[in-house]
Design a protein around this motif. Structure first.
Motif, PDB file in Angstrom:
ATOM      1  N   ILE A   1      13.437  63.235  51.197  1.00 26.11           N
ATOM      2  CA  ILE A   1      14.650  63.471  50.415  1.00 26.11           C
ATOM      3  C   ILE A   1      14.464  62.920  49.015  1.00 26.11           C
ATOM      4  O   ILE A   1      14.254  61.720  48.825  1.00 26.11           O
ATOM      5  N   GLY A   2      14.533  63.820  48.015  1.00 23.67           N
ATOM      6  CA  GLY A   2      14.342  63.439  46.620  1.00 23.67           C
ATOM      7  C   GLY A   2      12.936  63.781  46.166  1.00 23.67           C
ATOM      8  O   GLY A   2      11.953  63.306  46.737  1.00 23.67           O
TER       9      GLY A   2
ATOM     10  N   GLY B   1      11.551  63.048  43.202  1.00 26.21           N
ATOM     11  CA  GLY B   1      11.294  62.295  41.981  1.00 26.21           C
ATOM     12  C   GLY B   1       9.861  61.806  41.985  1.00 26.21           C
ATOM     13  O   GLY B   1       8.977  62.432  42.586  1.00 26.21           O
TER      14      GLY B   1
ATOM     15  N   MET C   1      18.168  67.793  45.092  1.00 31.14           N
ATOM     16  CA  MET C   1      19.492  68.315  44.710  1.00 31.14           C
ATOM     17  C   MET C   1      19.522  68.955  43.327  1.00 31.14           C
ATOM     18  O   MET C   1      20.367  69.790  43.047  1.00 31.14           O
ATOM     19  N   ARG C   2      18.595  68.527  42.447  1.00 33.33           N
ATOM     20  CA  ARG C   2      18.570  69.155  41.118  1.00 33.33           C
ATOM     21  C   ARG C   2      17.924  70.528  41.211  1.00 33.33           C
ATOM     22  O   ARG C   2      17.046  70.712  42.040  1.00 33.33           O
TER      23      ARG C   2
ATOM     24  N   THR D   1      11.286  56.807  28.799  1.00 31.47           N
ATOM     25  CA  THR D   1      10.048  56.892  28.018  1.00 31.47           C
ATOM     26  C   THR D   1       9.042  57.851  28.660  1.00 31.47           C
ATOM     27  O   THR D   1       9.090  58.083  29.879  1.00 31.47           O
TER      28      THR D   1
ATOM     29  N   GLU E   1      21.996  68.933  47.704  1.00 32.97           N
ATOM     30  CA  GLU E   1      22.221  67.515  47.953  1.00 32.97           C
ATOM     31  C   GLU E   1      22.223  67.240  49.459  1.00 32.97           C
ATOM     32  O   GLU E   1      22.869  67.945  50.224  1.00 32.97           O
TER      33      GLU E   1
ATOM     34  N   GLY F   1      16.035  57.460  44.698  1.00 33.65           N
ATOM     35  CA  GLY F   1      16.016  56.807  43.403  1.00 33.65           C
ATOM     36  C   GLY F   1      17.205  55.916  43.080  1.00 33.65           C
ATOM     37  O   GLY F   1      18.127  55.764  43.880  1.00 33.65           O
TER      38      GLY F   1
ATOM     39  N   ARG G   1      24.798  53.101  29.081  1.00 34.85           N
ATOM     40  CA  ARG G   1      25.069  54.523  29.289  1.00 34.85           C
ATOM     41  C   ARG G   1      26.495  54.663  29.824  1.00 34.85           C
ATOM     42  O   ARG G   1      27.046  53.718  30.381  1.00 34.85           O
TER      43      ARG G   1
HETATM   44  P1  FAD Z   1      13.750  59.411  40.853  1.00 33.03           P
HETATM   45  O1  FAD Z   1      12.575  59.717  40.028  1.00 33.03           O
HETATM   46  O2  FAD Z   1      15.081  59.236  40.196  1.00 33.03           O
HETATM   47  O3  FAD Z   1      13.853  60.506  41.982  1.00 33.03           O
HETATM   48  C1  FAD Z   1      14.930  60.583  42.876  1.00 33.03           C
HETATM   49  C2  FAD Z   1      15.215  62.049  43.140  1.00 33.03           C
HETATM   50  O4  FAD Z   1      16.155  62.170  44.206  1.00 33.03           O
HETATM   51  C3  FAD Z   1      15.828  62.744  41.943  1.00 33.03           C
HETATM   52  O5  FAD Z   1      15.083  63.903  41.671  1.00 33.03           O
HETATM   53  C4  FAD Z   1      17.251  63.051  42.388  1.00 33.03           C
HETATM   54  O6  FAD Z   1      17.730  64.269  41.836  1.00 33.03           O
HETATM   55  C5  FAD Z   1      17.102  63.163  43.895  1.00 33.03           C
HETATM   56  N1  FAD Z   1      18.322  62.879  44.667  1.00 33.03           N
HETATM   57  C6  FAD Z   1      19.200  61.852  44.534  1.00 33.03           C
HETATM   58  N2  FAD Z   1      20.148  61.895  45.489  1.00 33.03           N
HETATM   59  C7  FAD Z   1      19.859  62.987  46.265  1.00 33.03           C
HETATM   60  C8  FAD Z   1      20.460  63.581  47.420  1.00 33.03           C
HETATM   61  N3  FAD Z   1      21.551  63.047  47.991  1.00 33.03           N
HETATM   62  N4  FAD Z   1      19.903  64.705  47.946  1.00 33.03           N
HETATM   63  C9  FAD Z   1      18.792  65.260  47.391  1.00 33.03           C
HETATM   64  N5  FAD Z   1      18.187  64.739  46.302  1.00 33.03           N
HETATM   65  C10 FAD Z   1      18.707  63.609  45.747  1.00 33.03           C
HETATM   66  N6  FAD Z   1      10.917  53.326  34.690  1.00 33.03           N
HETATM   67  C11 FAD Z   1       9.881  53.288  33.840  1.00 33.03           C
HETATM   68  O7  FAD Z   1       8.746  53.020  34.256  1.00 33.03           O
HETATM   69  N7  FAD Z   1      10.049  53.532  32.516  1.00 33.03           N
HETATM   70  C12 FAD Z   1      11.272  53.866  32.006  1.00 33.03           C
HETATM   71  O8  FAD Z   1      11.399  54.086  30.811  1.00 33.03           O
HETATM   72  C13 FAD Z   1      12.386  53.915  32.883  1.00 33.03           C
HETATM   73  N8  FAD Z   1      13.615  54.243  32.415  1.00 33.03           N
HETATM   74  C14 FAD Z   1      14.660  54.365  33.271  1.00 33.03           C
HETATM   75  C15 FAD Z   1      15.916  54.767  32.776  1.00 33.03           C
HETATM   76  C16 FAD Z   1      17.005  54.927  33.636  1.00 33.03           C
HETATM   77  C17 FAD Z   1      18.343  55.363  33.099  1.00 33.03           C
HETATM   78  C18 FAD Z   1      16.826  54.653  35.029  1.00 33.03           C
HETATM   79  C19 FAD Z   1      17.986  54.818  35.971  1.00 33.03           C
HETATM   80  C20 FAD Z   1      15.595  54.233  35.515  1.00 33.03           C
HETATM   81  C21 FAD Z   1      14.501  54.080  34.658  1.00 33.03           C
HETATM   82  N9  FAD Z   1      13.241  53.668  35.118  1.00 33.03           N
HETATM   83  C22 FAD Z   1      12.171  53.636  34.248  1.00 33.03           C
HETATM   84  C23 FAD Z   1      13.059  53.183  36.491  1.00 33.03           C
HETATM   85  C24 FAD Z   1      12.318  54.102  37.483  1.00 33.03           C
HETATM   86  O9  FAD Z   1      10.966  54.026  37.235  1.00 33.03           O
HETATM   87  C25 FAD Z   1      12.732  55.543  37.437  1.00 33.03           C
HETATM   88  O10 FAD Z   1      14.077  55.593  37.772  1.00 33.03           O
HETATM   89  C26 FAD Z   1      11.909  56.401  38.427  1.00 33.03           C
HETATM   90  O11 FAD Z   1      12.258  57.728  38.202  1.00 33.03           O
HETATM   91  C27 FAD Z   1      12.164  56.035  39.871  1.00 33.03           C
HETATM   92  O12 FAD Z   1      11.485  56.922  40.727  1.00 33.03           O
HETATM   93  P2  FAD Z   1      12.130  57.363  42.110  1.00 33.03           P
HETATM   94  O13 FAD Z   1      11.228  58.358  42.704  1.00 33.03           O
HETATM   95  O14 FAD Z   1      12.480  56.178  42.882  1.00 33.03           O
HETATM   96  O15 FAD Z   1      13.514  58.058  41.692  1.00 33.03           O
END
Ligand code: FAD
Length: 435
Positions: A7-8, A10, A32-33, A52, A120, A134, A213
């Motif tokens: 799920i997700g 990212g 979900m996106r 970034t 979602e 995430g 934000r």
């Molecule tokens: P994500 O990359 O956010 O992936 C999660 C995915 O799950 C998304 O695609 C989302 O659409 C999906 N999703 C969520 N809920 C559901 C659902 N219910 N059903 C289906 N899909 C769903 N890290 C850095 O190293 N450098 C940075 O500059 C940085 N900037 C950040 C800025 C912000 C505003 C935030 C919030 C975080 C930042 N981070 C940064 C921290 C982190 O590295 C990133 O958030 C990174 O994308 C996390 O990876 P992830 O795979 O855990 O989550």
């Protein structure tokens, strides 16, 4: 073989899906996106970088460089895509964000064992599942997660004080003492004269801060006041708050300093210390300058900057195994920022481990613990074994690695040894998880 749900899509979920499919196991990848966006994403692409376009240092003298290299060795889709979309950035690995996300999307989507489901997810599916939604997980799923972890083990905000490497503290200037000598001496104290305090104070109240934000304003002050905000209330507010000097006489002079900054041990190995009460909103450049005005911290190496931002994460040391499995439901894995790793590459790295282990479970094999001598394994150990009473997300850093067992004085030399050991270990370990 059962289908694994991820799920997700990212940074973590894309990597997990890739690792699972690469092991011959079918994956249903839910994203979900673009049907529904998060407050920080703008596209429908997998692995969209929300801020970034830098994936930070690319050399082996830095722990995040070691992490990248380990992931390359383990055929990471995030690293392949990043290397192919790199743009010039000195010692860092920065990418063209559209090219990068495009490559991840195409590579993962085109794998014959991956089925993408758009929409979602609001219920956690039965069967082997990796949750990688995430820091901005949608609220209905967050509720479901909270019913599994318990509401007290799910956090929505990250308010943390900076963490520094002990080796970078000038031990001649600081002293070990607890207030009024109560209990075991537990804090390193950085004493300030009035002049030092005034210089520090001016820098603190004028340091540039990160703009909040829209989706972050709601909980601005709840629980944790940013140190610069407290300072703005008056020149002496901090001297009656986190910088209170009473009961902290400097043993060298016998006198009570004008103000004191306290450092608290942050990990069991005592290689990391946090600055008590210094959660803040300062940008990283100015934050470093302010911290380095503290006596004893002139050369502080900051492994984690203070932050206050929206960031959903679970109390992993209480609820997760080192394999990223939920203790209470062994076929459910968590990955990404929500496990308390911090950063793009770290998130992808945890997805790699969760993916390997979810695939193993599907194939009837035991999940594996990645060795702590590696960047991947040191993070897995951190998130599962840190102090659950004070758990905060953290970037990968050499302070999380086990010590070398020999004294190496020069920092660069130490890093080189840590890196060498990590890469040797991961190459051997690769055979263990071969598919
Ligand atoms: P994500 O990359 O956010 O992936 C999660 C995915 O799950 C998304 O695609 C989302 O659409 C999906 N999703 C969520 N809920 C559901 C659902 N219910 N059903 C289906 N899909 C769903 N890290 C850095 O190293 N450098 C940075 O500059 C940085 N900037 C950040 C800025 C912000 C505003 C935030 C919030 C975080 C930042 N981070 C940064 C921290 C982190 O590295 C990133 O958030 C990174 O994308 C996390 O990876 P992830 O795979 O855990 O989550």
């Amino acid at each position: 073989t059962p289908v694994v749900n991820v799920i997700g899509a990212g940074l973590a979920g894309s990597e997990a899906a890739w690792q699972i499919a690469s092991r011959g196991v079918r994956v249903r990848l839910h994203e979900m996106r673009p049907v529904r966006q998060t407050p920080a994403h703008h596209t429908g692409q997998f692995a969209e970088l929300v801020c970034t376009n830098s994936l930070r240092a690319n050399n082996l003298t830095n722990a995040v460089g070691v992490l990248k290299e380990e992931m390359r060795i383990l055929d990471s889709v995030i690293m392949q895509s990043a290397d192919s979309s790199a743009v010039p950035a000195g010692g860092a690995l920065a990418v063209d964000r559209h090219d990068f996300a495009g490559r991840v999307t195409e590579t993962v989507k085109n794998h014959p064992l991956v089925e993408v489901v758009n929409g979602e997810v609001t219920e956690i599916p039965e069967g082997i599942t990796v949750i990688a939604t995430g820091p901005l997980t949608s609220s209905s799923l967050a509720e479901q997660i909270s019913s599994l972890t318990g509401e007290y083990d799910l956090y929505f905000y990250d308010a943390a004080a900076p963490i520094i490497e002990k080796d970078s503290i000038d031990m001649d200037k600081v002293y070990l003492k607890s207030r009024y000598d109560k209990g075991e001496a537990a804090y390193l104290n950085c004493p300030m004269t009035e002049e030092e305090y005034n210089r520090f104070y001016e820098a603190l109240i004028s340091a540039e801060t990160v703009a909040l934000r829209d989706f972050e304003e709601e909980k601005y002050f709840e629980g944790c006041m940013p140190v610069e905000e407290m300072a703005r209330r008056g020149r002496d507010t901090l001297r009656f708050g986190p910088m209170k000097p009473v009961g902290l006489e400097d043993p060298k002079t016998g006198k009570t300093p004008y103000a004191v900054v306290q450092l608290r041990q942050d990990n069991a190995a005592a290689t990391l210390y946090n600055i008590v009460g210094f959660q803040n909103h300062m940008k990283w450049g100015p934050q470093k300058e302010v911290i380095r005005l503290i006596p004893g911290l002139e050369n502080a190496e900051i492994v984690r900057f203070g932050v206050i931002h929206r960031n959903m994460f679970i109390n992993s040391p209480r609820v997760l195994e080192r394999t990223y499995q939920l203790k209470a439901r062994k076929d459910l894995f968590f990955a990404g920022q929500m496990t308390g790793v911090e950063g793009y590459v770290e998130s992808a790295g945890s997805g790699l481990i969760a993916g390997v282990n979810a695939a193993r479970l599907a194939l009837g094999e035991e999940p594996v613990v990645f060795p702590a001598e590696t960047a991947l394994g040191s993070m897995a150990r951190y998130i599962s074994e840190a102090d659950p009473g004070n758990f905060q997300p953290m970037n990968v850093n050499f302070g999380l690695f086990p010590s070398l067992g020999e004294k190496v004085r020069k920092k660069a030399e130490r890093a080189e040894k840590q890196a060498g050991r990590a890469l040797d270990t991961i190459r051997n370990f690769k055979n263990t998880i071969a598919h």
